[in-house]
Design a protein around this motif. Structure first.
Motif, mmCIF file in Angstrom:
data_model
loop_
_atom_site.group_PDB
_atom_site.id
_atom_site.type_symbol
_atom_site.label_atom_id
_atom_site.label_comp_id
_atom_site.label_asym_id
_atom_site.label_seq_id
_atom_site.Cartn_x
_atom_site.Cartn_y
_atom_site.Cartn_z
ATOM 1 N N GLY A 189 0.840 -1.194 0.000
ATOM 2 C CA GLY A 189 0.000 0.000 0.000
ATOM 3 C C GLY A 189 0.871 1.237 0.000
ATOM 4 N N GLU B 205 0.174 2.205 7.049
ATOM 5 C CA GLU B 205 -0.707 3.124 6.320
ATOM 6 C C GLU B 205 -1.089 4.327 7.175
ATOM 7 O OE1 GLU B 205 -1.766 2.716 2.931
ATOM 8 O OE2 GLU B 205 -0.136 1.276 3.142
ATOM 9 N N LEU C 163 -6.072 5.504 4.666
ATOM 10 C CA LEU C 163 -6.679 4.182 4.799
ATOM 11 C C LEU C 163 -8.192 4.293 4.925
ATOM 12 C CD1 LEU C 163 -6.138 1.169 4.940
ATOM 13 C CD2 LEU C 163 -5.932 1.397 7.426
ATOM 14 N N SER D 149 -3.067 3.418 -1.224
ATOM 15 C CA SER D 149 -3.690 2.586 -0.180
ATOM 16 C C SER D 149 -4.804 1.722 -0.769
ATOM 17 C CB SER D 149 -4.242 3.466 0.943
ATOM 18 O OG SER D 149 -3.193 4.160 1.576
#
Length: 144
Positions: A68, A95, A100, A127
């Motif tokens: 991510g 993240e 997120l 993400s």
């Protein structure tokens, strides 16, 4: 002079008949093309109905991981009755919380599409790509 007008009228009539005949042929060709396309549409719809009835995934819980924005995103995908029922984020330690949160909007898209082949979320591209790719990896394990 009368003979000239008779010949001219004959030519006009012949041209009119030829043009009319050509328009009839074009209409028939269009009707045949429409019939072929309708048959293709019905065939595709029939195949889609079959796939949706049969389902495309094995029931179970599958996990996948992908990169991510800030690290690895791990998801859990739950398949019931051969359909994707849930996509849960198991871990995404690296993240950023706000990204997120925005990226989680991809999960309903995946559920609606019954596939990970969906567009990413603008503003949280990396993400949401992590969630998408992790889901794709999990679903590869679930394919019949």
């Amino acid at each position: 002079m009368r003979e000239f007008w008779m010949r001219l009228m004959s030519v006009v009539v012949i041209v009119g008949v030829i043009l009319g005949y050509n328009s009839v042929l074009e209409a028939r060709a269009k009707d045949e093309e429409i019939a072929k396309l309708n048959a293709k549409i019905e065939n595709v719809e029939s195949l889609e109905d079959q796939e949706s009835k049969n389902g495309s995934y094995k029931d179970g819980t599958y996990t996948g991981e992908a990169d991510g924005f800030g690290g690895t995103v791990k998801v859990e995908v739950i398949v019931k009755k051969q359909k994707i029922k849930e996509v849960n984020i198991v871990s995404a330690d690296g993240e950023d919380g706000s990204y997120l949160t925005m990226a989680k909007d991809i999960i309903p898209k995946i559920l609606d599409a019954q596939s990970a082949e969906v567009d990413t979320i603008s503003g949280a591209t990396f993400s949401s790509t992590g969630i998408k790719n992790a889901t794709k990896q999990a679903l590869e394990k679930a394919v019949k």
